[in-house]
Design an enzyme around this catalytic site. Structure first.
Site, short mmCIF file in Angstrom:
data_model
loop_
_atom_site.label_atom_id
_atom_site.label_comp_id
_atom_site.label_asym_id
_atom_site.label_seq_id
_atom_site.Cartn_x
_atom_site.Cartn_y
_atom_site.Cartn_z
N HIS A 197 -3.65 -11.13 3.17
CA HIS A 197 -3.66 -10.85 4.61
C HIS A 197 -5.08 -10.80 5.16
O HIS A 197 -6.04 -10.56 4.43
CB HIS A 197 -2.93 -9.54 4.92
CG HIS A 197 -3.60 -8.34 4.35
ND1 HIS A 197 -3.41 -7.92 3.06
CD2 HIS A 197 -4.49 -7.45 4.88
CE1 HIS A 197 -4.13 -6.84 2.82
NE2 HIS A 197 -4.81 -6.54 3.92
N HIS A 247 -0.04 -5.80 6.58
CA HIS A 247 -0.99 -5.94 5.47
C HIS A 247 -0.26 -6.36 4.19
O HIS A 247 -0.61 -5.94 3.09
CB HIS A 247 -1.75 -4.63 5.27
CG HIS A 247 -2.59 -4.27 6.45
ND1 HIS A 247 -3.93 -4.55 6.54
CD2 HIS A 247 -2.25 -3.68 7.62
CE1 HIS A 247 -4.39 -4.14 7.70
NE2 HIS A 247 -3.39 -3.60 8.39
N GLU A 257 -8.05 -10.08 2.31
CA GLU A 257 -7.71 -9.27 1.14
C GLU A 257 -6.45 -9.78 0.45
O GLU A 257 -5.62 -10.46 1.05
CB GLU A 257 -7.51 -7.81 1.56
CG GLU A 257 -8.77 -7.16 2.11
CD GLU A 257 -8.54 -5.80 2.74
OE1 GLU A 257 -9.48 -4.98 2.69
OE2 GLU A 257 -7.44 -5.55 3.29
N TRP A 286 0.85 -1.20 0.00
CA TRP A 286 0.00 0.00 0.00
C TRP A 286 0.88 1.25 0.00
O TRP A 286 1.85 1.31 0.76
CB TRP A 286 -0.90 -0.03 1.23
CG TRP A 286 -2.00 0.98 1.20
CD1 TRP A 286 -1.91 2.29 1.58
CD2 TRP A 286 -3.34 0.79 0.74
NE1 TRP A 286 -3.12 2.92 1.39
CE2 TRP A 286 -4.02 2.02 0.88
CE3 TRP A 286 -4.04 -0.32 0.24
CZ2 TRP A 286 -5.35 2.19 0.53
CZ3 TRP A 286 -5.37 -0.16 -0.10
CH2 TRP A 286 -6.02 1.08 0.04
N HIS A 324 -8.34 -2.88 12.96
CA HIS A 324 -7.67 -2.14 11.89
C HIS A 324 -8.49 -0.92 11.47
O HIS A 324 -7.94 0.12 11.12
CB HIS A 324 -7.44 -3.07 10.70
CG HIS A 324 -6.97 -2.41 9.45
ND1 HIS A 324 -5.90 -1.53 9.42
CD2 HIS A 324 -7.42 -2.48 8.16
CE1 HIS A 324 -5.71 -1.11 8.18
NE2 HIS A 324 -6.63 -1.65 7.40
N HIS A 376 -15.38 -1.14 5.04
CA HIS A 376 -14.74 -1.79 6.19
C HIS A 376 -15.65 -1.69 7.42
O HIS A 376 -15.86 -2.68 8.14
CB HIS A 376 -13.40 -1.11 6.51
CG HIS A 376 -12.26 -1.55 5.66
ND1 HIS A 376 -11.95 -0.95 4.46
CD2 HIS A 376 -11.33 -2.53 5.84
CE1 HIS A 376 -10.87 -1.54 3.95
NE2 HIS A 376 -10.48 -2.50 4.77
N ASP A 432 -7.54 -8.86 7.78
CA ASP A 432 -7.75 -7.68 8.61
C ASP A 432 -8.40 -8.09 9.93
O ASP A 432 -9.33 -8.89 9.95
CB ASP A 432 -8.70 -6.69 7.93
CG ASP A 432 -8.04 -5.86 6.85
OD1 ASP A 432 -6.80 -5.94 6.71
OD2 ASP A 432 -8.76 -5.14 6.15
#
Length: 203
Positions: free
Chosen positions: A52, A48, A169, A18, A58, A157, A54
């Site tokens: 991964h 992440h 994800e 990211w 998070h 989310h 979450d």
């Protein structure tokens, strides 16, 4: 022998993360070639990374940390759904597909990202609530997030958190046929964290 399909993204030096997050780094702290008795490495990276899981914490301050996610949500019957061509997953689309307690959505992301994707399929908050109403406990995606890259308030989310649906994800689903499978998606047992890399397998 039962066939196994690895749906985990590769982790390697330079793997896209990211934007602004901690890059993956591996280095040796002991080397046989330099006279040590063993090779030993250390890693530094984001939680992440690649494929991964979450934890609710998070994206919700009062949410549970990684250890709160039950293994029962991560292992068991699942379904892979073809969601290519969907800019956003909507209730209208979800009403046209078969769902399972663990449902994984293939949106067309390649299994290896040459660069971190800027555009990908996100989830409308109403769709997250609808999935929960249909008995979905785990939402899996080949995308890096369920919200757009530029989102700051993370409505999808938070909708998943409110509905009690966990989020997996960064799956590698290119080449996986639509249909029913058994999912095994086990995160590292990192206590107190916001997420963890996962080794995800279908059989």
């Amino acid at each position: 022998m039962i066939g196994l399909i690895d749906i985990t993204r590769r982790i390697y030096p330079g793997v896209p993360v990211w934007p602004g997050d901690t890059a993956y780094r591996y280095e040796l702290t002991a080397q046989i070639a330099q006279g040590d008795s063993v090779n030993v490495g250390k890693i530094a990276t984001t939680t992440h990374l690649g494929t991964h899981l979450d934890a609710p914490w998070h994206y919700v301050e009062a949410g549970g940390r990684l250890e709160s996610v039950p293994l029962s949500a991560l292992v068991g019957p699942c379904r892979v759904v073809d969601a290519r061509g969907q800019q956003a997953l909507s209730v209208a689309f979800l009403q046209t597909v078969e769902l399972a307690e663990r449902t994984l959505f293939y949106t067309g992301q390649p299994n290896d990202w040459p660069a971190f994707p800027q555009q990908f399929t996100h989830v409308e908050p109403e769709a997250a609530t609808y999935l929960a109403s249909r008995g979905v406990r785990l939402y899996g995606t080949d995308c890096p997030s369920v919200d757009p890259l530029t989102s700051k308030d993370l409505p999808a989310h938070k909708a998943f958190a409110g509905a009690g649906v966990f989020i997996l994800e960064g799956l590698a689903l290119d080449g996986v046929a639509v249909g029913a499978y058994e999912l095994i998606a086990l995160p590292l047992r990192l206590e107190g964290t916001d997420a963890a890399p996962v080794r995800a397998i279908l059989r």
